[in-house]
Structure formats: C-alpha cells, structure tokens
Motif scaffolding. Structure first.
Motif, PDB file in Angstrom:
ATOM      1  N   UNK A 102       0.770  -1.293  -0.069  1.00  0.00           N
ATOM      2  CA  UNK A 102       0.133   0.193  -0.091  1.00  0.00           C
ATOM      3  C   UNK A 102       0.995   1.363  -0.016  1.00  0.00           C
ATOM      4  N   UNK A 103       0.712   2.121  -0.791  1.00  0.00           N
ATOM      5  CA  UNK A 103       1.429   3.368  -0.931  1.00  0.00           C
ATOM      6  C   UNK A 103       1.033   4.346   0.030  1.00  0.00           C
ATOM      7  N   UNK A 104       2.010   5.284   0.470  1.00  0.00           N
ATOM      8  CA  UNK A 104       1.889   6.343   1.413  1.00  0.00           C
ATOM      9  C   UNK A 104       0.936   7.348   1.182  1.00  0.00           C
ATOM     10  N   UNK A 105       0.175   7.991   1.948  1.00  0.00           N
ATOM     11  CA  UNK A 105      -0.397   9.462   1.680  1.00  0.00           C
ATOM     12  C   UNK A 105       0.557  10.319   1.741  1.00  0.00           C
ATOM     13  N   UNK A 106       0.436  11.510   1.013  1.00  0.00           N
ATOM     14  CA  UNK A 106       1.468  12.494   1.514  1.00  0.00           C
ATOM     15  C   UNK A 106       0.808  14.020   1.744  1.00  0.00           C
ATOM     16  N   UNK A 107       1.521  14.758   2.269  1.00  0.00           N
ATOM     17  CA  UNK A 107       1.084  16.152   2.019  1.00  0.00           C
ATOM     18  C   UNK A 107       2.364  17.399   1.626  1.00  0.00           C
ATOM     19  N   UNK A 108       2.069  18.057   0.639  1.00  0.00           N
ATOM     20  CA  UNK A 108       3.090  19.106   0.370  1.00  0.00           C
ATOM     21  C   UNK A 108       2.711  20.400   0.562  1.00  0.00           C
ATOM     22  N   UNK A 109       3.553  21.148   1.328  1.00  0.00           N
ATOM     23  CA  UNK A 109       3.304  22.840   1.583  1.00  0.00           C
ATOM     24  C   UNK A 109       3.990  23.259   0.490  1.00  0.00           C
ATOM     25  N   UNK A 110       3.258  24.055  -0.389  1.00  0.00           N
ATOM     26  CA  UNK A 110       3.606  24.855  -1.383  1.00  0.00           C
ATOM     27  C   UNK A 110       4.179  26.132  -0.892  1.00  0.00           C
ATOM     28  N   UNK A 111       3.416  26.572   0.184  1.00  0.00           N
ATOM     29  CA  UNK A 111       3.418  27.812   0.578  1.00  0.00           C
ATOM     30  C   UNK A 111       2.748  28.028   1.900  1.00  0.00           C
ATOM     31  N   UNK A 112       3.017  28.906   2.917  1.00  0.00           N
ATOM     32  CA  UNK A 112       2.240  29.112   4.185  1.00  0.00           C
ATOM     33  C   UNK A 112       0.805  29.318   3.470  1.00  0.00           C
ATOM     34  N   UNK A 113       0.075  28.392   4.048  1.00  0.00           N
ATOM     35  CA  UNK A 113      -1.561  28.390   3.830  1.00  0.00           C
ATOM     36  C   UNK A 113      -1.920  27.810   2.256  1.00  0.00           C
ATOM     37  N   UNK A 114      -0.920  27.230   1.635  1.00  0.00           N
ATOM     38  CA  UNK A 114      -1.235  26.577   0.387  1.00  0.00           C
ATOM     39  C   UNK A 114      -0.861  24.930   0.447  1.00  0.00           C
ATOM     40  N   UNK A 115      -1.736  24.238   0.521  1.00  0.00           N
ATOM     41  CA  UNK A 115      -1.351  22.807   0.686  1.00  0.00           C
ATOM     42  C   UNK A 115      -2.085  21.780  -0.177  1.00  0.00           C
ATOM     43  N   UNK A 116      -1.405  20.757  -0.610  1.00  0.00           N
ATOM     44  CA  UNK A 116      -2.094  19.704  -1.603  1.00  0.00           C
ATOM     45  C   UNK A 116      -1.766  18.336  -0.748  1.00  0.00           C
ATOM     46  N   UNK A 117      -2.718  17.533  -0.607  1.00  0.00           N
ATOM     47  CA  UNK A 117      -2.678  16.277   0.225  1.00  0.00           C
ATOM     48  C   UNK A 117      -3.135  15.274  -0.957  1.00  0.00           C
ATOM     49  N   UNK A 118      -2.448  13.969  -0.735  1.00  0.00           N
ATOM     50  CA  UNK A 118      -2.856  13.113  -1.604  1.00  0.00           C
ATOM     51  C   UNK A 118      -3.203  11.830  -0.799  1.00  0.00           C
ATOM     52  N   UNK A 119      -4.267  11.183  -0.974  1.00  0.00           N
ATOM     53  CA  UNK A 119      -4.704  10.092  -0.023  1.00  0.00           C
ATOM     54  C   UNK A 119      -5.027   9.050  -1.036  1.00  0.00           C
ATOM     55  N   UNK A 120      -5.002   7.821  -0.743  1.00  0.00           N
ATOM     56  CA  UNK A 120      -5.089   6.611  -1.410  1.00  0.00           C
ATOM     57  C   UNK A 120      -6.543   5.878  -0.632  1.00  0.00           C
ATOM     58  N   UNK A 121      -7.684   5.740  -1.520  1.00  0.00           N
ATOM     59  CA  UNK A 121      -8.883   5.271  -1.324  1.00  0.00           C
ATOM     60  C   UNK A 121      -9.124   4.099  -2.046  1.00  0.00           C
ATOM     61  N   UNK A 122      -9.569   3.007  -1.477  1.00  0.00           N
ATOM     62  CA  UNK A 122     -10.065   1.945  -2.067  1.00  0.00           C
ATOM     63  C   UNK A 122     -11.287   1.919  -2.806  1.00  0.00           C
ATOM     64  N   UNK A 123     -11.561   1.134  -3.609  1.00  0.00           N
ATOM     65  CA  UNK A 123     -12.738   1.363  -4.390  1.00  0.00           C
ATOM     66  C   UNK A 123     -13.823   0.623  -3.438  1.00  0.00           C
ATOM     67  N   UNK A 124     -14.946   0.998  -3.634  1.00  0.00           N
ATOM     68  CA  UNK A 124     -16.307   0.416  -2.848  1.00  0.00           C
ATOM     69  C   UNK A 124     -16.453  -1.101  -2.868  1.00  0.00           C
ATOM     70  N   UNK A 125     -16.355  -1.621  -4.138  1.00  0.00           N
ATOM     71  CA  UNK A 125     -16.806  -3.019  -4.427  1.00  0.00           C
ATOM     72  C   UNK A 125     -16.230  -3.564  -5.587  1.00  0.00           C
TER      73      UNK A 125
END
Length: 440
Positions: A102-125
C-alpha cells in the motif's frame, strides 16, 4: 517438438525483433462480437439469463446462482487437510507481501497556507473472477481476494463457473478457499456472463428462492479465457478492469550452466495450462538447447496433460531462441515482455535488475514459476501478450484510487491570482480568472 529461432549474428531493429519472436494469435475482436449479445442479454434479463447461459455453456442449470452461505462454510470441513495447510500458508505469504504494497499518503506545503494532500482510497466493491475450465484455480481466489482485502475493499464478490459434477455449484476447493478468506458472496456463474453480472448487476428470479440481487461492482479482476478477456474489454469504462489476460507465458533466459531438466520441467509446467500457452527459451548455448529438446520429449510423454502440452510446445507461440550472448538474450526478453521470466544464468540477480519488461521475474535455479503460482507470496495474476511493457500484475494498487485534496487560504490564493488570470486569458477562458478575482 518445439521450433528453433536463430538470431545469432543478426542485428535487428525493435520492430524486426518483435516480428521474429513467437506469440500466440488471440482474436479478441472476434470473441468480442460473440460475447456482446451475451452481455446485453444478462443486462436485460438478469438471473434468468444467467441460468440459461449456465445450461448452455456449463451443462447444468444452477438452483442457486448465489451459493448459500452455509454451503460455503461447510466446504472447509471436507477440504483435504494437506490442501488446507497449503492454502493457509499461501494466504499467509500473500498477505505479508501485499500488506507491504500500500502506497503512503502525503502532504506538500507549497507555501504558507497552500497545501496539496494525496490520499489513497479503495474502491467500494469488486468482482473477482475465478476460472473453472481446463483446470480450477483456488490459488487465483487467494491472489485476487488478498490483494483487494489488503487495499481495504469492504465489499467483495467472487464468481466461478458451475460444475456439472457438483450439482451446479463451483468447485468445492474454490468454495473452501473463499471460506478461509471470509468471503461469503460467491456466484455460480462463469465466463463472459460473470463479467456482465459484475458490471451491470443482476436481479434475482422472483420464483426461485427470492435471490438477492448481485449489485454492480466498481472493478472486475481475475484471469480467464479469450471470451472473458473480450467481455472485460467491452465493459471497461463502465467498470475498471485489471487487464485482458491472455494465455499464460513463460520465457527462460538461460546459459550453459543451466540444468536442462529444470528448464524443460518449467516449460512443461506452464504449457499444461492451455494449448495456446507460450513456452520460450532464450539461450546462447546450442548445447543447452539440444539438451532441453531431448528432455522435453521425455517429460511430455510422462505428463498427465500430454496432448495439451504437446500442442502448446508445437504452436507458433513457443520456441527456443538462439542468441549470440546474454546481452542479446536480455534484449530479446525485454522485447518479448513475458508474463513470467525465469533467469537461470551466471550472475542471474544482476541480470534481473536490468530487465525492463516482465510481469514477474524468477531469479536462479530454485525460483521456478510454479513457486510464484502458489507459494512465493507474489501475485500470479500478471500481464500477458506483451502487456508487461506498460502494465503491472495484480496488486493492492489495482483497487486503490489516488485522490488529491487542495486547500489554500486567502493569502496563498492572492499570491498566485495574477498568474492564474494570465493563464486563463491565454487559454481564452476568462471566466476562470474571474472566479479568482471575485474573491478579492
């Protein structure tokens, strides 16, 4: 018994090399024309059509399309103890490997108050298909189910063809494997119709047991014949699929130090899957090639599925490829892109690191493909037909989606507002820029 292709002393372009290498001709387009009406009928008639198709293709009309939970549970009690122990060890090893995928989630702070997060979500079914034609595959149940469970999928359904000698139920070892994995939603449905049931869902018959609906899934995975592959091609876009799996392939890169008995046994082991199975040896050693040819005669005569194996080895998809040296051999196997690649050479581990196209790589004399089919801990649902050039084998990633979450505050948006407006205007989409300006 098996064709020889001599590439020694020849300098070939990639295109010319691909034309020289053996490959089975699998007409998925023709199969798609055959299965398209089946998909449409299952979508329209649901369970009634599934029963009709089982009678037509499997020679039995199942009373229960969805296997009763108590039947699944009871199947473990009649499972051979040695087979159960082997399945439990396979499950343990496959869980261990897939738990690390399973890959890790991550957060990138591009500048103060500017954030991109990535999370891995399983399919439902997911809908997991397990073949049941020339052979039955409880090991495929493990490979599909464990990968989906490790990804965090909460709703899993398995389909496997009804067996005439089992009264319309799937193979009992397949059912027992489902029970060992805590899967209680299993359908006695095979072939293209199983793919249709998963993609569209299927209403149960009102007059037979008031069966529960099979709800549509998000992803369909699992190996199958050309008709299963064609059905997956036709429903792609409605659901996700793992791949259009074709006949199995083994390629072996070996030098004069390889044991001809090992090489011949491994070629036969994959040829017994299917008359279209591909068995390819790539070697710079004429002596090894001759020894393997001699060993193949003895092993084919002694094997249970002699006619099937002989057809596969004699087919256009199988060959012994002679090369000048291991460097040319490496070029050949990378161009071929085998589902399974064994390396039986001096310095096998170093060569394996230079392989760029293979579904799975088996290093050394004591890592046969059969190990990966059952007990290595790796997944045996792998890309075929050269798809290893761009596709991976089944794994946790097959059931995950990357979702990006963007969160900026007023100051961080204001800092890039003029640049957004400039790009929007350059693209002729001024309302994009105005949506930013409106905030200030």
């Amino acid at each position: 018994m098996i064709t020889r292709i001599d590439l020694r002393g020849r300098t070939l372009s990639r295109r010319e090399l691909l034309e020289e290498l053996p490959r089975a001709e699998v007409d998925v387009e023709h199969a798609a024309a055959v299965v398209a009406p089946i998909l449409a009928d299952v979508r329209k008639r649901g369970a009634a059509e599934l029963r009709d198709l089982a009678e037509r293709f499997d020679g039995v009309r199942p009373v229960h399309l969805r296997v009763p939970v108590e039947t699944i549970a009871a199947s473990v009690g009649v499972l051979d103890p040695d087979v159960r122990a082997a399945l439990e060890e396979t499950i343990r090893r496959v869980r261990q490997v897939h738990g690390a995928q399973r890959p890790a989630d991550f957060t990138v702070e591009l500048a103060p108050g500017a954030q991109v997060r990535q999370r891995w979500v399983p399919v439902r079914r997911v809908g997991l298909y397990v073949p049941g034609g020339l052979a039955v595959y409880p090991s495929s149940v493990v490979m599909n189910v464990v990968a989906a469970q490790a990804a965090g999928v909460v709703s899993l359904a398995v389909a496997s063809p009804p067996q005439k000698d089992q009264g319309g139920l799937p193979d009992p070892v397949v059912l027992a494997t489902c029970a060992l994995l805590d899967i209680d939603e299993v359908y006695a449905v095979g072939g293209a119709q199983a793919v249709a049931m998963f993609a569209y869902g299927a209403a149960g018959s009102d007059d037979v047991d008031g069966e529960t609906l099979c709800e549509p899934v998000d992803v369909v995975t699992g190996p199958g014949n050309v008709y299963v592959a064609a059905a997956k091609r036709l429903v792609r876009g409605i659901v996700g699929i793992d791949a259009e799996a074709g006949p199995t392939e083994i390629a072996i890169l070996a030098d004069g130090t390889a044991d001809a008995t090992h090489v011949a046994a491994d070629l036969v082991s994959q040829a017994e899957h299917d008359p279209l199975a591909a068995a390819v040896l790539v070697t710079p050693s004429v002596e090894l090639a001759g020894a393997v040819e001699a060993k193949l005669i003895d092993r084919v005569d002694a094997t249970q599925h002699r006619e099937r194996v002989m057809t596969a080895l004699r087919g256009e998809q199988s060959a012994i490829v002679l090369v000048d040296d291991l460097e040319q051999g490496l070029e050949v196997v990378n161009a071929y892109g085998a589902e399974h690649l064994e390396i039986q050479t001096v310095g096998a581990a170093a060569l394996a690191e230079r392989v760029t196209s293979a579904g799975a790589i088996f290093v050394g004399a004591y890592s046969p493909v059969s190990l990966g089919d059952y007990m290595a801990g790796s997944n045996h649902v792998l890309p075929t037909g050269g798809c290893a050039h761009f596709a991976s084998g089944l794994g946790v990633h097959s059931f995950l989606r990357a979702v990006q979450v963007i969160e900026y505050d007023a100051d961080s948006l204001a800092a890039v507002a003029d640049k957004i407006v400039a790009l929007a205007d350059a693209e002729g989409l001024p309302a994009h820029g105005e949506a930013v300006r409106a905030r200030f």
